[in-house]
Write a protein that holds these residues in place. Structure first.
Motif, PDB file in Angstrom:
ATOM      1  N   PRO A 312       4.311  -2.997   1.760  1.00  0.00           N
ATOM      2  CA  PRO A 312       3.672  -2.684   0.477  1.00  0.00           C
ATOM      3  C   PRO A 312       3.927  -3.730  -0.606  1.00  0.00           C
ATOM      4  CG  PRO A 312       4.725  -0.736   1.393  1.00  0.00           C
ATOM      5  CD  PRO A 312       5.161  -1.899   2.239  1.00  0.00           C
ATOM      6  N   ALA A 313       5.031  -4.455  -0.501  1.00  0.00           N
ATOM      7  CA  ALA A 313       5.347  -5.451  -1.528  1.00  0.00           C
ATOM      8  C   ALA A 313       4.423  -6.656  -1.458  1.00  0.00           C
ATOM      9  CB  ALA A 313       6.802  -5.891  -1.393  1.00  0.00           C
ATOM     10  N   THR A 314       3.886  -6.932  -0.270  1.00  0.00           N
ATOM     11  CA  THR A 314       3.084  -8.145  -0.104  1.00  0.00           C
ATOM     12  C   THR A 314       1.656  -7.873   0.350  1.00  0.00           C
ATOM     13  OG1 THR A 314       3.921  -8.383   2.161  1.00  0.00           O
ATOM     14  CG2 THR A 314       5.093  -9.574   0.427  1.00  0.00           C
ATOM     15  N   ARG A 315       1.348  -6.636   0.724  1.00  0.00           N
ATOM     16  CA  ARG A 315      -0.020  -6.374   1.180  1.00  0.00           C
ATOM     17  C   ARG A 315      -0.966  -6.335  -0.028  1.00  0.00           C
ATOM     18  NH1 ARG A 315       1.308  -0.244   3.119  1.00  0.00           N
ATOM     19  NH2 ARG A 315       0.888   0.892   1.169  1.00  0.00           N
ATOM     20  N   PRO A 316      -2.273  -6.431   0.214  1.00  0.00           N
ATOM     21  CA  PRO A 316      -3.223  -6.371  -0.906  1.00  0.00           C
ATOM     22  C   PRO A 316      -3.071  -5.084  -1.707  1.00  0.00           C
ATOM     23  CG  PRO A 316      -4.310  -7.094   1.107  1.00  0.00           C
ATOM     24  CD  PRO A 316      -2.938  -6.652   1.506  1.00  0.00           C
ATOM     25  N   LYS A 317      -3.452  -5.156  -2.966  1.00  0.00           N
ATOM     26  CA  LYS A 317      -3.411  -3.969  -3.813  1.00  0.00           C
ATOM     27  C   LYS A 317      -4.731  -3.206  -3.778  1.00  0.00           C
ATOM     28  CE  LYS A 317       0.749  -4.826  -5.053  1.00  0.00           C
ATOM     29  NZ  LYS A 317       1.842  -4.023  -4.420  1.00  0.00           N
ATOM     30  N   ILE A 318      -5.795  -3.893  -3.388  1.00  0.00           N
ATOM     31  CA  ILE A 318      -7.105  -3.241  -3.318  1.00  0.00           C
ATOM     32  C   ILE A 318      -7.501  -3.052  -1.862  1.00  0.00           C
ATOM     33  CG2 ILE A 318      -9.553  -3.437  -3.862  1.00  0.00           C
ATOM     34  CD1 ILE A 318      -8.846  -5.002  -6.339  1.00  0.00           C
TER      35      ILE A 318
END
Length: 530
Positions: A312-318
């Protein structure tokens, strides 16, 4: 006299050219024609920021197709009277882009699916032109969203899905060249016109910047990275803030994020995580038919799991779902006669996990494997590693040492690599060190190199070509083994569509086995979705 005539001819030629360009500009972009909507106005940053998404906030969007009309049967029946739809809405009564009531039901279902914003496909272009459904449908959609707001319900925010096919296919028969001033103006005015019809409090915005989501670049006559700079400058003049630009990966130029179209066939994780339920365009006439089975919802589940299994820290936010209601190509997740509300409920489940920043356990055939491999016999025997078929990835069977292997030639006329794709269930943007091992025939003299898709951000071509020397050919004519450690693997398919490649430049290389193994598991236990 000749000099005077020459100067006069040059002046007349210059006048002709400038007049032609000015005429072309006026003809095609109507020289800043009036926008179709009333919402073009400068606003303060504080006004833009009200109710918008934060750039660190996990959000979910979807593409919204509103070109249907039950009264005229537009986009419901083909011209020959046959059914135009692969999947069918549960209730088509009142189904029309003109109907605020129909849009309102779509908005309620989109909210039920846990989706934060929608991207209506826009087929308009400058001069208040374009498909009538595209222009007429937006005010009805806005009216529906405002009715939700009056009920105290936050409506899905509305962003622009710029259907760039209009750069080539439009009633003005103008093929937009983005290297030309009139092309840049056409490009911008299309975006201005869309947002002129969306009030600021309903716009899908990130940090106050309205989302402009670009479809493929192939329809522009010529690209120019400067077109994006022109767009930003002009948009800020009219609206008081730059747009939040999301480009399809085929575009040149600086954008806030990128994505790949085609997630209904295969999940695409770029700057945006794109997922879809499947694809079936068998009812669409005059196109090549493709089918990606839905597998009872399992394909969609697997696509979401691929996105959610990332850190979650590096995956896309959208995350974006392809699509809400493109019934022709069977990429819809809206309620249908064929699937009921299955995909609405599934989307709600996964959207909740996305919003909460949950990381799930990777699923798939190699999710629990410690290594993947391939034997380069004829045909190859793949266990989580696949030999790529790129144009410069041609290989041939090699029995030089009496053992079946494959060879990639390298000469002035024939340059080839061994390309490999790693199954995403084994490794995809994971924080796990790897060891790459391969067995090669030591013929010739020179270096054996490995290039791989890396997390390092200073490499050319989207960080996808990190080169290391893995071994040296010394012409012993014996089989040898090379090993290298990879601690910065990305393996997102950015190396010409593959994850890594091996070669011996100017010499050629014979390989019979490749193994990729995890050296250790540094990840904590993850959530397993029932």
């Amino acid at each position: 006299m000749y000099k005077v005539l020459h100067q006069l001819a040059s002046a007349l030629f210059f006048l002709l050219i400038t007049t032609t360009v000015a005429t072309l500009y006026s003809k095609h972009v109507s020289a800043r024609s009036d926008p179709p909507g009333p919402y073009v106005q400068q606003e303060t940053l504080a006004a833009h920021l009200q109710g918008t998404f934060d750039h660190e906030q996990p959000i979910v969007g979807t593409y919204y197709f509103y070109w249907y009309d039950i009264n005229t049967k537009m986009h419901i029946l083909d011209p020959d009277g046959t059914d135009a739809l692969t999947n069918h809405p549960i209730d088509s009564n009142g189904m029309s882009y003109r109907s605020s009531a129909w849009h309102l039901q779509q908005l309620r279902d989109i909210l039920a699916a846990g989706i934060d914003f929608m991207l209506p496909v826009y087929w308009g272009y400058p001069g208040s032109a374009g498909s009538h459904w595209s222009l007429e449908g937006l005010p009805a959609l806005v009216d529906a969203a405002q009715k939700l707001e009056k009920e105290g319900i936050r409506s899905p925010r509305i962003g622009m899905f710029y259907d760039t096919t209009t750069l080539k296919h439009n009633s003005k028969k103008y093929h937009v060249d983005l290297t030309k001033p009139e092309g840049k103006e056409w490009f911008y005015l299309t975006i201005r016109d869309f947002y002129s019809m969306i009030p600021s409090n309903l716009r899908a915005s990130v940090n106050g910047k309205p989302i402009v989501w670009l479809y493929a670049a192939a329809f522009a006559k010529h690209q120019d990275a400067a077109a994006f700079d022109y767009l930003r400058t002009e948009f800020e003049k009219d609206f008081g803030i730059e747009p939040f630009l999301v480009k399809e990966t085929s575009w040149q130029g600086r954008a806030d994020l990128d994505y790949s179209w085609g997630a209904a066939l295969e999940p695409q994780i770029k700057g945006v995580a794109a997922v879809g339920p499947g694809f079936d365009n068998s009812t669409v006439p005059n196109v090549k038919h493709h089918l990606r089975e839905r597998e009872g919802g399992n394909f969609y589940r697997s696509a979401w799991n691929m996105a959610l299994s990332l850190d979650p820290a590096t995956r896309p936010k959208i995350a974006v779902v392809e699509t809400w209601n493109e019934f022709h190509e069977g990429t819809d997740i809206a309620p249908t006669k064929e699937y009921g509300r299955l995909y609405v409920d599934l989307t709600r489940k996964y959207a909740n996990l996305w919003h909460a920043g949950i990381q799930t356990k990777r699923e798939g055939p190699y999710a629990d494997a410690q290594e993947v491999s391939i034997l380069l016999e004829q045909p190859p025997v793949s266990n989580g590693l696949t030999l790529g078929s790129n144009p410069d990835g041609k290989t041939s069977i090699d029995l030089t040492a009496g053992i079946a292997a494959s060879r990639a030639e390298w000469s002035n006329h024939d340059v080839n690599y061994f390309y490999f794709d790693v199954d995403n269930s084994f490794f995809f943007r994971d924080k796990v060190p790897l060891e790459l091992e391969f067995e090669y025939l030591d013929i010739g003299n020179g270096n054996i190199t490995v290039e791989y898709d890396s997390t390092i951000t200073v490499l050319p071509n989207d960080d996808a070509f990190r080169l290391v020397i893995s071994a040296h050919l010394t012409d012993t004519r014996a089989w040898r083994t090379a090993k290298i450690r990879i601690s910065d693997g990305y393996f997102g398919g950015r190396l010409n569509g593959q994850d890594f490649r091996i070669s011996a430049p100017n010499v050629g290389l014979t390989i019979r086995k490749v193994i990729l193994r995890k050296l250790q598991d540094t990840n904590p236990p993850l959530l397993v979705i029932p």
